[in-house]
Scaffold this motif. Structure first.
Motif, PDB file in Angstrom:
ATOM      1  N   ILE A 165      10.591  -1.257  -4.341  1.00 18.73           N
ATOM      2  CA  ILE A 165      10.102  -0.011  -3.764  1.00 18.73           C
ATOM      3  C   ILE A 165       9.534  -0.212  -2.357  1.00 18.73           C
ATOM      4  CG2 ILE A 165       8.489   1.906  -4.101  1.00 18.73           C
ATOM      5  CD1 ILE A 165       8.668   1.401  -7.079  1.00 18.73           C
ATOM      6  N   GLY A 166       8.939  -1.356  -2.110  1.00 23.54           N
ATOM      7  CA  GLY A 166       8.344  -1.619  -0.813  1.00 23.54           C
ATOM      8  C   GLY A 166       6.833  -1.477  -0.793  1.00 23.54           C
ATOM      9  N   TRP A 167       6.220  -1.159  -1.907  1.00 24.89           N
ATOM     10  CA  TRP A 167       4.768  -1.034  -1.974  1.00 24.89           C
ATOM     11  C   TRP A 167       4.133  -2.407  -2.104  1.00 24.89           C
ATOM     12  CZ3 TRP A 167       4.301   3.257  -6.225  1.00 24.89           C
ATOM     13  CH2 TRP A 167       4.817   4.445  -5.719  1.00 24.89           C
ATOM     14  N   PHE A 168       2.815  -2.467  -2.020  1.00 27.72           N
ATOM     15  CA  PHE A 168       2.021  -3.690  -2.192  1.00 27.72           C
ATOM     16  C   PHE A 168       2.479  -4.793  -1.229  1.00 27.72           C
ATOM     17  CE2 PHE A 168       2.240  -1.884  -6.600  1.00 27.72           C
ATOM     18  CZ  PHE A 168       0.967  -1.353  -6.595  1.00 27.72           C
ATOM     19  N   ARG A 169       2.602  -4.436   0.031  1.00 23.12           N
ATOM     20  CA  ARG A 169       3.130  -5.370   1.010  1.00 23.12           C
ATOM     21  C   ARG A 169       2.253  -6.602   1.150  1.00 23.12           C
ATOM     22  NH1 ARG A 169       3.423  -4.189   7.116  1.00 23.12           N
ATOM     23  NH2 ARG A 169       1.602  -3.039   6.447  1.00 23.12           N
ATOM     24  N   LEU A 174       4.694  -8.998 -11.236  1.00 24.71           N
ATOM     25  CA  LEU A 174       4.944  -7.557 -11.278  1.00 24.71           C
ATOM     26  C   LEU A 174       4.760  -6.920  -9.906  1.00 24.71           C
ATOM     27  CD1 LEU A 174       3.267  -6.623 -14.678  1.00 24.71           C
ATOM     28  CD2 LEU A 174       5.694  -6.874 -14.167  1.00 24.71           C
ATOM     29  N   VAL A 175       3.744  -7.363  -9.163  1.00 26.07           N
ATOM     30  CA  VAL A 175       3.546  -6.839  -7.812  1.00 26.07           C
ATOM     31  C   VAL A 175       4.727  -7.210  -6.922  1.00 26.07           C
ATOM     32  CG1 VAL A 175       2.140  -7.145  -5.730  1.00 26.07           C
ATOM     33  CG2 VAL A 175       1.044  -6.680  -7.908  1.00 26.07           C
ATOM     34  N   GLY A 176       5.232  -8.434  -7.065  1.00 25.75           N
ATOM     35  CA  GLY A 176       6.398  -8.851  -6.281  1.00 25.75           C
ATOM     36  C   GLY A 176       7.640  -8.044  -6.615  1.00 25.75           C
TER      37      GLY A 176
END
Length: 83
Positions: free
Chosen positions: A25-29, A17-19
């Protein structure tokens, strides 16, 4: 064994889910570990979706294979009163 499977499945689901969020969106780099694998270059979104699906399946199988009591479940409210 069930708790270990739930933990591994939960981590796989979380990373998937983070991927997905990172690719869309580009978050959680720094949390999207799939993007650090060089052999998945260009396929990070597909790998993240697959990781989330596999994680969900592992958690579902671990939940389903939990210990069940033998015999029918009868609560006290279901029994007829004695006369």
């Amino acid at each position: 064994m069930r708790k270990a499977c739930e933990l591994v499945g939960g981590l796989l689901l979380f990373e998937g889910l983070v991927g997905i969020v990172h690719e869309l969106i580009g978050w959680f780099r720094l949390m999207a570990l799939v993007r650090f694998l060089p052999f998945l270059d260009g396929y990070e979104l597909y790998a993240s979706i697959g990781l989330a699906v596999v994680g969900f399946i592992v958690v579902a199988v671990a939940e389903e294979s939990g210990e069940r009591p033998s015999g029918p479940l009868i609560s006290g409210a279901d029994r007829a009163p004695r006369e």
